[in-house]
Write a protein that holds these residues in place. Structure first.
Motif, PDB file in Angstrom:
ATOM      1  N   TYR A 166     -15.683 104.772  44.212  1.00 43.69           N
ATOM      2  CA  TYR A 166     -14.810 105.379  45.209  1.00 43.69           C
ATOM      3  C   TYR A 166     -13.492 104.614  45.290  1.00 43.69           C
ATOM      4  O   TYR A 166     -12.406 105.193  45.247  1.00 43.69           O
ATOM      5  CB  TYR A 166     -15.464 105.404  46.596  1.00 43.69           C
ATOM      6  CG  TYR A 166     -14.417 105.585  47.661  1.00 43.69           C
ATOM      7  CD1 TYR A 166     -13.753 106.797  47.782  1.00 43.69           C
ATOM      8  CD2 TYR A 166     -14.016 104.517  48.463  1.00 43.69           C
ATOM      9  CE1 TYR A 166     -12.730 106.952  48.689  1.00 43.69           C
ATOM     10  CE2 TYR A 166     -12.994 104.668  49.377  1.00 43.69           C
ATOM     11  CZ  TYR A 166     -12.357 105.884  49.486  1.00 43.69           C
ATOM     12  OH  TYR A 166     -11.339 106.037  50.362  1.00 43.69           O
ATOM     13  N   ALA A 167     -13.601 103.290  45.398  1.00 48.20           N
ATOM     14  CA  ALA A 167     -12.412 102.471  45.608  1.00 48.20           C
ATOM     15  C   ALA A 167     -11.465 102.554  44.423  1.00 48.20           C
ATOM     16  O   ALA A 167     -10.250 102.472  44.568  1.00 48.20           O
ATOM     17  CB  ALA A 167     -12.811 101.024  45.875  1.00 48.20           C
ATOM     18  N   LYS A 168     -12.029 102.724  43.236  1.00 48.20           N
ATOM     19  CA  LYS A 168     -11.187 102.813  42.050  1.00 48.20           C
ATOM     20  C   LYS A 168     -10.424 104.132  42.023  1.00 48.20           C
ATOM     21  O   LYS A 168      -9.311 104.206  41.552  1.00 48.20           O
ATOM     22  CB  LYS A 168     -12.070 102.712  40.796  1.00 48.20           C
ATOM     23  CG  LYS A 168     -11.845 101.431  40.052  1.00 48.20           C
ATOM     24  CD  LYS A 168     -12.500 101.446  38.703  1.00 48.20           C
ATOM     25  CE  LYS A 168     -13.984 101.786  38.769  1.00 48.20           C
ATOM     26  NZ  LYS A 168     -14.652 101.537  37.478  1.00 48.20           N
ATOM     27  N   ALA A 169     -11.086 105.158  42.521  1.00 46.23           N
ATOM     28  CA  ALA A 169     -10.515 106.502  42.407  1.00 46.23           C
ATOM     29  C   ALA A 169      -9.445 106.781  43.457  1.00 46.23           C
ATOM     30  O   ALA A 169      -8.622 107.662  43.287  1.00 46.23           O
ATOM     31  CB  ALA A 169     -11.624 107.543  42.511  1.00 46.23           C
ATOM     32  N   SER A 170      -9.454 106.043  44.557  1.00 42.35           N
ATOM     33  CA  SER A 170      -8.486 106.353  45.607  1.00 42.35           C
ATOM     34  C   SER A 170      -7.530 105.173  45.783  1.00 42.35           C
ATOM     35  O   SER A 170      -7.887 104.031  45.523  1.00 42.35           O
ATOM     36  CB  SER A 170      -9.211 106.632  46.917  1.00 42.35           C
ATOM     37  OG  SER A 170      -9.602 105.416  47.504  1.00 42.35           O
ATOM     38  N   PRO A 171      -6.308 105.460  46.208  1.00 38.26           N
ATOM     39  CA  PRO A 171      -5.341 104.376  46.350  1.00 38.26           C
ATOM     40  C   PRO A 171      -5.622 103.548  47.603  1.00 38.26           C
ATOM     41  O   PRO A 171      -4.995 103.742  48.630  1.00 38.26           O
ATOM     42  CB  PRO A 171      -4.007 105.112  46.471  1.00 38.26           C
ATOM     43  CG  PRO A 171      -4.366 106.443  47.055  1.00 38.26           C
ATOM     44  CD  PRO A 171      -5.767 106.748  46.651  1.00 38.26           C
TER      45      PRO A 171
END
Ligand SMILES: Nc1ncnc2c1ncn2[C@@H]1O[C@H](COP(=O)(O)OP(=O)(O)O)[C@@H](O)[C@H]1O
Ligand SMILES: [Mg+2]
Length: 357
Positions: A166-171
């Motif tokens: 999740y954290a990688k996919a969202s800024p």
């Protein structure tokens, strides 16, 4: 609603609109569906809803039912961090690199994407993570690894992967707190298999973290981390304990509105020298509450506190405290009573201006 919007709280605007839509549903159904359409539009989803949606999808540990991660969609630090100049320079560069991301990319350079904060408890590591997220206007996703490590491991592996994906996919800014708890458990013979895989995943993720994201990790026990972990971070920042000047800034910012007495504030700062920022806050809050409860002026409570702490101070510090009392207008005799500093010494210091004896 205008007030909420202008103060930059899209989350609150959303909540307000949801309530409004509900309230007008029966009388003005068309208006209600217009509102709902706005809320469902892609822009609204992106800004205000993102945090909410994530929160609902957060992985929860099956045993404890506690959320393993916290999402703060609009991180707002309670206080402006007081920073050592050396750290401020690094922070400014970190933020500037984001602002110049495309210029850097043209030269084949990427901004700092992983940072390790080290330092004693209460010196501002978590505060800085929040502050950076605030400055970058990104949600702060916190994964407390000590909580994770103490929870059921089998599920944890999957949960952590979920969080990282999740954290990688969202800024966002991903904050891995208490990173050492992973390291500590690494040598533990009991759960080796799953744990090793987990650590490997984590290390790989740090290595390959996308430049669009920012990963911040923190530890109070850097010595427990093995060098393999250290090496993986782009930047390591060690937070020192506050210096005397920073202690004074912290004390001033807490007491300024309540105690218009600079000499007393300075004396308190000397007594609190060597304390962490969070200990300073805790100690002063305790005294403020005490003054409310015993219905005594805060200045009196602070003076009593200083008196009680004099024996912990070095000779030089005691003299400085005494000079604060003299400057504040206490006589040599009174100053001696408050601070225990010998009257001969006070006389030699020659700082008394109002002594009438
Ligand atoms: N550099 C700082 N400037 C001002 N206040 C601070 C600073 N560092 C810590 N504090 C105060 O102490 C509290 C706890 O600090 P925190 O960031 O949680 O410490 P750490 O994560 O290093 O253990 C903060 O919420 C803040 O009130
Ligand atoms: Mg912390």
């Amino acid at each position: 609603m205008a007030r909420l919007a202008l103060s930059g709280r899209p989350q609150d605007v959303t909540t307000f609109l949801l309530r409004l839509a509900k309230r007008v549903q029966s009388d003005r159904p068309e208006f209600a569906s217009q509102i709902n359409a706005v809320l469902a539009s892609p822009t609204a989803q992106q800004s205000a809803f993102r945090g909410v949606a994530v929160e609902q999808a957060l992985p929860r540990d099956v045993d404890s039912r506690l959320s393993l991660i916290r999402v703060d969609p609009l991180p707002t630090p309670d206080v402006e961090p007081i920073l050592d100049e050396s750290i401020r320079v690094l922070m400014d560069q970190l933020l500037a690199e984001r602002a110049y991301q495309s210029a850097l990319a043209e030269q084949g350079l990427t901004p700092t994407k992983s940072v390790l904060f080290t330092g004693a408890p209460g010196v501002g590591k978590s505060l800085m993570a929040k502050w950076i997220a605030h400055r970058l206007q990104r949600p702060l996703v916190t994964l407390d690894l000590s909580a994770v490590m103490s929870s059921f491991l089998g599920k944890t592996g999957a949960n952590i992967r979920h969080v990282l994906d999740y954290a990688k996919a969202s800024p966002c800014v991903l904050f891995l707190d208490e990173l050492d708890s992973v390291a500590k458990r690494r040598d533990d013979a009991t759960e080796i298999g799953e744990l090793k895989r987990l650590v490997t995943v984590l290390l790989q993720e740090i290595d390959e973290w996308p430049a669009s994201g920012l990963l911040i990790a923190a530890t109070n026990h850097p010595a427990l981390l093995d060098p393999a972990i250290w090496r993986r971070f782009d930047l390591i920042i060690d937070f020192p304990m506050p210096k005397a000047e920073q202690v004074r800034q912290a004390v001033t910012s807490i007491l300024r509105v309540r105690v218009p007495n600079e000499d007393l504030i300075e004396a308190v700062s000397i007594v609190l020298d060597g304390y962490s920022f969070s200990d300073i806050g805790r100690e002063l809050n305790r005294l403020i509450k005490q003054s409310v409860m015993v219905q005594a002026p805060l200045e009196d409570v602070l003076r009593e506190y200083i008196r009680g702490r004099m024996s912990d101070l070095r000779v030089e510090q005691r003299k400085t405290v005494a000079s604060c009392f003299l400057r504040a207008g206490f006589t040599q005799r009174e100053t001696h009573e408050w601070t225990g500093v010998h009257r001969d010494t006070l006389r030699k210091m020659g700082m008394s201006t109002t002594d009438s004896e």
